[in-house]
Write a protein that holds these residues in place. Structure first.
Motif, PDB file in Angstrom:
ATOM      1  N   GLN A   1     -48.986  46.138 -17.180  1.00  0.00           N
ATOM      2  CA  GLN A   1     -47.750  46.760 -16.749  1.00  0.00           C
ATOM      3  C   GLN A   1     -47.927  47.293 -15.326  1.00  0.00           C
ATOM      4  N   LEU A   2     -47.000  46.923 -14.463  1.00  0.00           N
ATOM      5  CA  LEU A   2     -47.078  47.372 -13.082  1.00  0.00           C
ATOM      6  C   LEU A   2     -46.749  48.851 -12.987  1.00  0.00           C
ATOM      7  N   VAL A  24     -51.553  51.711  -6.852  1.00  0.00           N
ATOM      8  CA  VAL A  24     -50.929  50.724  -7.727  1.00  0.00           C
ATOM      9  C   VAL A  24     -51.884  50.343  -8.842  1.00  0.00           C
ATOM     10  N   SER A  25     -51.342  50.007  -9.985  1.00  0.00           N
ATOM     11  CA  SER A  25     -52.140  49.553 -11.117  1.00  0.00           C
ATOM     12  C   SER A  25     -51.379  48.460 -11.854  1.00  0.00           C
ATOM     13  N   GLY A  26     -52.146  47.650 -12.564  1.00  0.00           N
ATOM     14  CA  GLY A  26     -51.522  46.554 -13.283  1.00  0.00           C
ATOM     15  C   GLY A  26     -51.349  45.304 -12.434  1.00  0.00           C
ATOM     16  N   PHE A  27     -51.703  45.392 -11.161  1.00  0.00           N
ATOM     17  CA  PHE A  27     -51.657  44.213 -10.316  1.00  0.00           C
ATOM     18  C   PHE A  27     -52.605  44.417  -9.139  1.00  0.00           C
ATOM     19  N   THR A  28     -52.883  43.330  -8.455  1.00  0.00           N
ATOM     20  CA  THR A  28     -53.816  43.369  -7.331  1.00  0.00           C
ATOM     21  C   THR A  28     -53.055  43.407  -6.026  1.00  0.00           C
ATOM     22  N   LEU A  29     -53.428  44.335  -5.165  1.00  0.00           N
ATOM     23  CA  LEU A  29     -52.733  44.487  -3.890  1.00  0.00           C
ATOM     24  C   LEU A  29     -52.727  43.201  -3.080  1.00  0.00           C
ATOM     25  N   TYR A 115     -37.801  44.154  -2.473  1.00  0.00           N
ATOM     26  CA  TYR A 115     -38.849  44.654  -3.351  1.00  0.00           C
ATOM     27  C   TYR A 115     -38.289  44.906  -4.745  1.00  0.00           C
ATOM     28  N   ASP A 116     -39.099  44.631  -5.757  1.00  0.00           N
ATOM     29  CA  ASP A 116     -38.609  44.767  -7.117  1.00  0.00           C
ATOM     30  C   ASP A 116     -39.438  45.695  -7.983  1.00  0.00           C
ATOM     31  N   ASN A 117     -40.443  46.318  -7.403  1.00  0.00           N
ATOM     32  CA  ASN A 117     -41.251  47.287  -8.145  1.00  0.00           C
ATOM     33  C   ASN A 117     -41.347  48.553  -7.306  1.00  0.00           C
TER      34      ASN A 117
END
Length: 128
Positions: A1-2, A24-29, A115-117
């Motif tokens: 989960q982002l 940020v967590s749940g994804f890689t920058l 942007y969507d997050n």
């Protein structure tokens, strides 16, 4: 989960400095472009700075050029916004946002619809 979490906001006098963090967590920058935005009361959200997902392109709004610096620490999955020579008109809620759009692998954009997050924001108040 982002998940995106901003921190570092606060009250500062004109001419002062703050450093905002975007964790940020749940994804890689490395796979996401990151944008910084701000919104003052009664105003539309505006772009402040962005970094492309490959980290090679950084844009700044004209109003903050020479005063704000955005950097990325991929090992910490964190993006920073160093804000110097702050002015009362810099007051607002500052948001961090992420986008995995392939277009922004080498570029980035300063409009919110790119942007969507989004994070929840951190308040910055510049006042004497």
């Amino acid at each position: 989960q982002l998940q995106i979490v901003e921190s570092g906001g606060g009250l500062v006098q004109p001419g002062g400095s703050l450093r905002l963090s975007c964790v940020v967590s749940g994804f890689t920058l490395d796979n996401y472009a990151i944008g910084w935005f701000r919104q003052a009361p009664g105003e539309e959200r505006e772009g402040v700075s962005c970094i492309s997902s490959n980290g090679n392109t950084i844009y700044y709004a004209e109003s903050v050029k020479g005063r704000f610096t955005s950097t990325r620490d991929s090992a910490k999955n964190t993006v920073y916004l160093q804000m110097n020579s702050l002015k009362p008109e810099d007051t607002g809620i500052y948001y961090c946002a992420a986008s995995a759009t392939p277009l922004m692998s080498r570029l980035c954009v300063l409009y919110p619809s790119g942007y969507d997050n989004w994070g929840q924001g951190t308040q910055v108040t510049v006042s004497s």
